[in-house]
Design a protein around this motif. Structure first.
Motif, PDB file in Angstrom:
ATOM      1  N   ARG A 116       0.873  -1.164   0.000  1.00 27.48           N
ATOM      2  CA  ARG A 116       0.000   0.000   0.000  1.00 27.48           C
ATOM      3  C   ARG A 116       0.914   1.219   0.000  1.00 27.48           C
ATOM      4  NH1 ARG A 116      -5.258  -1.237   2.608  1.00 27.48           N
ATOM      5  NH2 ARG A 116      -5.379   0.973   3.127  1.00 27.48           N
ATOM      6  N   LEU A 117       0.889   1.918  -1.136  1.00 24.74           N
ATOM      7  CA  LEU A 117       1.844   3.008  -1.254  1.00 24.74           C
ATOM      8  C   LEU A 117       1.245   4.305  -0.787  1.00 24.74           C
ATOM      9  CD1 LEU A 117       2.994   2.093  -4.831  1.00 24.74           C
ATOM     10  CD2 LEU A 117       4.238   1.685  -2.749  1.00 24.74           C
ATOM     11  N   GLN A 118       1.975   5.016   0.001  1.00 30.13           N
ATOM     12  CA  GLN A 118       1.647   6.422   0.175  1.00 30.13           C
ATOM     13  C   GLN A 118       2.968   7.167   0.313  1.00 30.13           C
ATOM     14  OE1 GLN A 118       0.303   4.167   2.390  1.00 30.13           O
ATOM     15  NE2 GLN A 118       1.328   4.519   4.306  1.00 30.13           N
ATOM     16  N   SER A 119       3.541   7.448  -0.810  1.00 31.30           N
ATOM     17  CA  SER A 119       4.832   8.128  -0.723  1.00 31.30           C
ATOM     18  C   SER A 119       4.626   9.634  -0.829  1.00 31.30           C
ATOM     19  CB  SER A 119       5.766   7.641  -1.812  1.00 31.30           C
ATOM     20  OG  SER A 119       5.058   7.246  -2.938  1.00 31.30           O
ATOM     21  N   GLU A 120       5.573  10.291  -0.299  1.00 29.44           N
ATOM     22  CA  GLU A 120       5.534  11.756  -0.299  1.00 29.44           C
ATOM     23  C   GLU A 120       6.886  12.219  -0.817  1.00 29.44           C
ATOM     24  OE1 GLU A 120       4.936  13.151   3.585  1.00 29.44           O
ATOM     25  OE2 GLU A 120       5.131  15.256   3.064  1.00 29.44           O
ATOM     26  N   THR A 121       6.847  12.997  -1.870  1.00 26.94           N
ATOM     27  CA  THR A 121       8.117  13.452  -2.444  1.00 26.94           C
ATOM     28  C   THR A 121       8.191  14.954  -2.317  1.00 26.94           C
ATOM     29  OG1 THR A 121       7.500  11.884  -4.142  1.00 26.94           O
ATOM     30  CG2 THR A 121       9.627  12.979  -4.365  1.00 26.94           C
ATOM     31  N   SER A 122       9.324  15.403  -1.986  1.00 21.10           N
ATOM     32  CA  SER A 122       9.482  16.857  -1.904  1.00 21.10           C
ATOM     33  C   SER A 122      10.141  17.339  -3.183  1.00 21.10           C
ATOM     34  CB  SER A 122      10.322  17.233  -0.691  1.00 21.10           C
ATOM     35  OG  SER A 122      11.579  16.619  -0.757  1.00 21.10           O
ATOM     36  N   VAL A 123       9.578  18.366  -3.708  1.00 17.12           N
ATOM     37  CA  VAL A 123      10.096  18.910  -4.965  1.00 17.12           C
ATOM     38  C   VAL A 123      10.597  20.323  -4.736  1.00 17.12           C
ATOM     39  CG1 VAL A 123       8.653  17.486  -6.378  1.00 17.12           C
ATOM     40  CG2 VAL A 123       7.780  19.640  -5.542  1.00 17.12           C
ATOM     41  N   LEU A 129      11.438  23.675  -5.291  1.00 12.14           N
ATOM     42  CA  LEU A 129      10.207  24.449  -5.298  1.00 12.14           C
ATOM     43  C   LEU A 129       9.713  24.746  -3.892  1.00 12.14           C
ATOM     44  CD1 LEU A 129       8.439  22.513  -8.134  1.00 12.14           C
ATOM     45  CD2 LEU A 129       8.829  24.957  -8.119  1.00 12.14           C
ATOM     46  N   PHE A 177       7.941  22.492  -1.684  1.00 18.35           N
ATOM     47  CA  PHE A 177       6.773  21.809  -1.127  1.00 18.35           C
ATOM     48  C   PHE A 177       6.897  20.315  -1.426  1.00 18.35           C
ATOM     49  CE2 PHE A 177       4.197  21.020  -4.973  1.00 18.35           C
ATOM     50  CZ  PHE A 177       4.761  21.910  -5.880  1.00 18.35           C
ATOM     51  N   SER A 178       6.021  19.534  -0.799  1.00 17.96           N
ATOM     52  CA  SER A 178       6.020  18.084  -1.012  1.00 17.96           C
ATOM     53  C   SER A 178       4.668  17.667  -1.560  1.00 17.96           C
ATOM     54  CB  SER A 178       6.258  17.336   0.302  1.00 17.96           C
ATOM     55  OG  SER A 178       7.477  17.711   0.875  1.00 17.96           O
ATOM     56  N   ILE A 179       4.704  16.654  -2.385  1.00 16.39           N
ATOM     57  CA  ILE A 179       3.453  16.169  -2.962  1.00 16.39           C
ATOM     58  C   ILE A 179       3.203  14.735  -2.504  1.00 16.39           C
ATOM     59  CG2 ILE A 179       3.421  17.616  -4.999  1.00 16.39           C
ATOM     60  CD1 ILE A 179       4.632  15.161  -6.498  1.00 16.39           C
ATOM     61  N   GLY A 180       1.951  14.392  -2.526  1.00 14.87           N
ATOM     62  CA  GLY A 180       1.577  13.008  -2.249  1.00 14.87           C
ATOM     63  C   GLY A 180       0.427  12.644  -3.162  1.00 14.87           C
ATOM     64  N   ASP A 190      -1.044   5.413  -8.722  1.00 17.73           N
ATOM     65  CA  ASP A 190      -0.491   4.150  -8.237  1.00 17.73           C
ATOM     66  C   ASP A 190      -0.410   4.107  -6.709  1.00 17.73           C
ATOM     67  OD1 ASP A 190       3.050   4.928  -8.624  1.00 17.73           O
ATOM     68  OD2 ASP A 190       1.322   6.192  -8.206  1.00 17.73           O
ATOM     69  N   GLN A 191      -0.973   5.120  -6.047  1.00 16.89           N
ATOM     70  CA  GLN A 191      -0.882   5.175  -4.603  1.00 16.89           C
ATOM     71  C   GLN A 191      -2.223   4.795  -3.989  1.00 16.89           C
ATOM     72  OE1 GLN A 191       2.080   6.522  -2.922  1.00 16.89           O
ATOM     73  NE2 GLN A 191       2.915   6.085  -4.929  1.00 16.89           N
ATOM     74  N   ASP A 192      -2.209   4.686  -2.669  1.00 17.22           N
ATOM     75  CA  ASP A 192      -3.409   4.304  -1.928  1.00 17.22           C
ATOM     76  C   ASP A 192      -4.173   5.561  -1.531  1.00 17.22           C
ATOM     77  OD1 ASP A 192      -3.932   2.908   1.370  1.00 17.22           O
ATOM     78  OD2 ASP A 192      -5.278   3.064  -0.344  1.00 17.22           O
ATOM     79  N   HIS A 248       2.600   8.916  -9.316  1.00 17.30           N
ATOM     80  CA  HIS A 248       3.369   9.768  -8.398  1.00 17.30           C
ATOM     81  C   HIS A 248       4.687  10.173  -9.035  1.00 17.30           C
ATOM     82  CE1 HIS A 248       4.188  11.130  -4.249  1.00 17.30           C
ATOM     83  NE2 HIS A 248       5.467  10.863  -4.564  1.00 17.30           N
ATOM     84  N   THR A 303       9.913  18.694 -11.628  1.00 16.68           N
ATOM     85  CA  THR A 303      11.339  18.917 -11.394  1.00 16.68           C
ATOM     86  C   THR A 303      12.138  18.862 -12.691  1.00 16.68           C
ATOM     87  OG1 THR A 303      11.537  16.551 -10.947  1.00 16.68           O
ATOM     88  CG2 THR A 303      11.329  18.013  -9.057  1.00 16.68           C
TER      89      THR A 303
END
Lengths: 527, 123
Positions: free
Chosen positions: A520-527, B29, B31-34, B38-40, B90, B98
């Protein structure tokens, strides 16, 4: 109990004599009570061996302790080979039991069984020997086939002997109120078989002086075969049939609500009763009458009620009903606080027991540190100035008993266990534990929790009397919804029978390759 | 912000222009995205509809370029430089944001308060 007097300051002795005196008074009351009980209408059968007191003499307050299942009166104890249970025979057995006096029944069963068994075993040999003795000259000689039959006959008889010894020649452990119906049926079957074989033998062999010896040997061999099959039948009926579980018995003790569930197979009520009592002695904690009642301080408050005064009225009958109704209404409206007091009393009792238990544990631990097992290679005297005396376990136990005696006594008093443990028994147990290198905790396990009733029994040859009370005849089989009870003098065990449910077992096949997982993915990426 | 499958998505969006800040050799930038297809989606704390697999802003670094431009936590990113963000994975979203040869990103973001503001202004 008399050898407690060596410790003069010890109060066990005094408490015991008080209890036994109290109990001697109780015994007379109980005697009259149980006599009334046996005259009731439901089928309750009690066995009293003549000349035996109703109460076992060693019992003080809990008379459940001295429980040995040695039988005193024998009704259907069997050294017999066979027995069978058949519900139709209950009528016959009932008549028989009513007609014949007790003394005859005592010896009827085992005597009959032994005689019949011996007779059955000797018969084939008699079949073989009689022609040889009576008309040896006229017999046709038979060679090898006869010898083969001789050998097989000998071995089968040997097997019969050994299996009879293994299965049936065991000291019985219980006396049942009615006939053991299976056993009776098998005895009858054996008698019928052997009698019919003798009949045919007499008519066909002895009278015409049969000359074909091989036929006679074959006849004897067939009797032995038949006996083996009867023994197989006996094995199945007596030993195997009740092994597969079919019913669940719930056993509840009436005084304190201790209950257990057991799975049994197809048994008659009396056999099930024996089975339950076997389990009772090792599973149920011992019955302690001192732990039953609420402390008096709680219950006495309830008795204070309202006093109602009549102010000189003429109509007395109306007044009395009105008076009682008023009292009941007033009592219902009054706030009942006894539950509150019960709660606090229980908490206080718990605290006290825990405190005494802590003291006891510490005292025992310290006492155990005073002695040490002497290793073989150590010299007996460590130094000339401090010679250590070598003691045997009994003396060692007595030596370390003194520091823990007081804590032990107080603990037993608080948990109301002091009738079950005399000083002598404690020292014996201590000696036992020391001999087997037990830790203080192992020594204390006997006192910290009430053990099964078997632990407290005394070694004596008298049996324990239980009364089986049931509405169905006691030789009938267990069935759903049956209730019977086993009565002892101050408590009883109520047994309820429920059948075990029928199980529908289904099948589901799972391919081992079908076990797959995803994250179960819930990744958070910072850009 | 709920969507009915098969129907075009309508939302009130705000245009936010963020200038990337150079930090060392990275352009950030702030901030972070979620989120992503393909995510839950059940784990998303900001979405109203827990089956929404869009890209959400989960964190905004204080005093960063995104905060300066007016991006707020909980915004749903609908477009980045013209590219759609409602049906991307994601990783695709991260890549769109980016790109090394872009100095500025123009986002279309939506949030609940925007709809309410429009409703109030129309009444």
């Amino acid at each position: 109990m008399d050898n407690e007097s060596q410790y003069s300051g010890y109060s066990y002795k005094s408490s015991h004599s008080r209890n036994s005196r109290k109990h001697r008074d109780r015994r007379d009351r109980h005697r009259s009570k149980s006599r009334d009980g046996s005259s009731r209408g439901d089928k309750s059968v009690t066995i009293h061996a003549p000349g035996e007191p109703l109460l076992d003499t060693e019992s003080t307050r809990g008379d459940d302790r001295d429980d040995n299942w040695g039988e005193t009166t024998t009704v259907q104890t069997g050294t017999s080979e066979h027995s069978v249970s058949n519900e139709d025979l209950t009528r016959v057995s009932k008549e028989l039991e009513e007609s014949s006096p007790l003394e005859c029944r005592r010896f009827l069963g085992p005597g009959l069984g032994a005689v019949l068994g011996l007779f059955a075993l000797v018969t084939p040999l008699a079949f073989l020997a009689l022609p040889q003795l009576l008309w040896r000259e006229a017999l046709e000689p038979c060679g090898t086939p006869c010898e083969g039959l001789y050998v097989s006959l000998a071995f089968k008889l040997l097997v019969l002997l050994i299996s009879t010894w293994a299965l049936f020649l065991r000291p019985p452990r219980a006396t049942l109120p009615r006939f053991y119906v299976f056993r009776c049926l098998l005895l009858a079957l054996v008698f019928l078989f052997v009698a019919s074989y003798w009949l045919f033998y007499g008519v066909r062999v002895l009278e015409p002086r049969e000359r074909d010896y091989r036929g006679i040997v074959g006849y004897a061999a067939s009797l032995v075969d038949a006996l083996l099959f009867i023994q197989y039948l006996a094995l199945v009926l007596l030993e195997v049939r009740h092994l597969q579980p079919a019913f669940c018995l719930k056993v509840v003790r009436t005084t304190d609500g201790e209950s257990r569930f057991y799975n049994v197979g197809h048994l008659s009520i009396q056999r099930a009763a024996v089975w339950v009592l076997d389990r009772y002695y090792s599973d149920f904690p011992v019955y302690n009458p001192a732990l039953l009642n609420l402390p008096k301080s709680i219950l006495s408050k309830k008795s204070s009620g309202f006093k109602v005064y009549t102010l000189g009225e003429e109509n007395n009958t109306n007044n009395s009903t009105g008076q009682s109704r008023a009292m009941i209404a007033a009592a219902a409206r009054r706030r009942d606080n006894s539950h509150n007091e019960y709660y606090y009393e229980e908490a206080e009792m718990d605290r006290r027991v825990r405190k005494r238990k802590a003291r006891l544990v510490v005292a025992v631990e310290e006492a155990f540190t005073h002695i040490k097992r002497l290793q073989d290679d150590e010299p007996a005297a460590s130094s000339p100035k401090h010679p250590r005396e070598v003691m045997d376990p009994r003396e060692a136990a007595q030596a370390i008993f003194a520091p823990m005696a007081r804590a032990m006594q107080k603990y037993l008093r608080t948990t109301r266990q002091q009738p079950y443990h005399s000083m002598e028994s404690i020292i014996n147990h201590l000696q036992f534990c020391i001999t087997h290198n037990m830790t203080p905790k192992a020594f204390l396990e006997r006192y910290l929790s009430p053990g099964p009733t078997l632990q407290y029994q005394r070694e004596n040859g008298m049996g324990r009397q239980w009364t089986l009370v049931s509405e169905e005849p006691v030789t009938s089989a267990l069935s759903q919804g049956l209730v019977f009870s086993l009565r002892r003098l101050d408590f009883s065990l109520v047994v309820t029978v429920t059948p075990l449910p029928f199980l529908h077992l289904g099948e589901e096949f799972i391919d081992p390759k079908s076990h797959k997982f995803v994250m179960r993915l819930q990744s958070e990426t910072s850009v | 912000m709920s969507f009915i499958p098969g129907q075009p998505v309508t939302a009130v969006v705000q245009r936010i222009e963020i200038r990337k800040l150079r930090q060392g050799e990275h352009l950030i930038l702030g901030f972070s995205i979620g989120g992503g297809i393909d995510q839950d989606p059940g784990q998303n704390p900001f979405s109203e509809d827990k089956s929404d697999k869009g890209i959400y802003v989960t964190r905004v670094t204080p005093e960063g370029p995104a905060e300066v431009a007016g991006l707020m936590m909980g915004d749903k990113v609908m477009q980045v430089n013209g590219w759609d963000m409602t049906m991307v994975t994601h990783d695709q979203a991260r890549k769109r944001l980016t790109k090394k040869n872009e100095d500025v990103v123009r986002l279309l973001v939506t949030r609940k308060s925007l709809e309410q503001a429009v409703k109030h202004s129309m009444m």
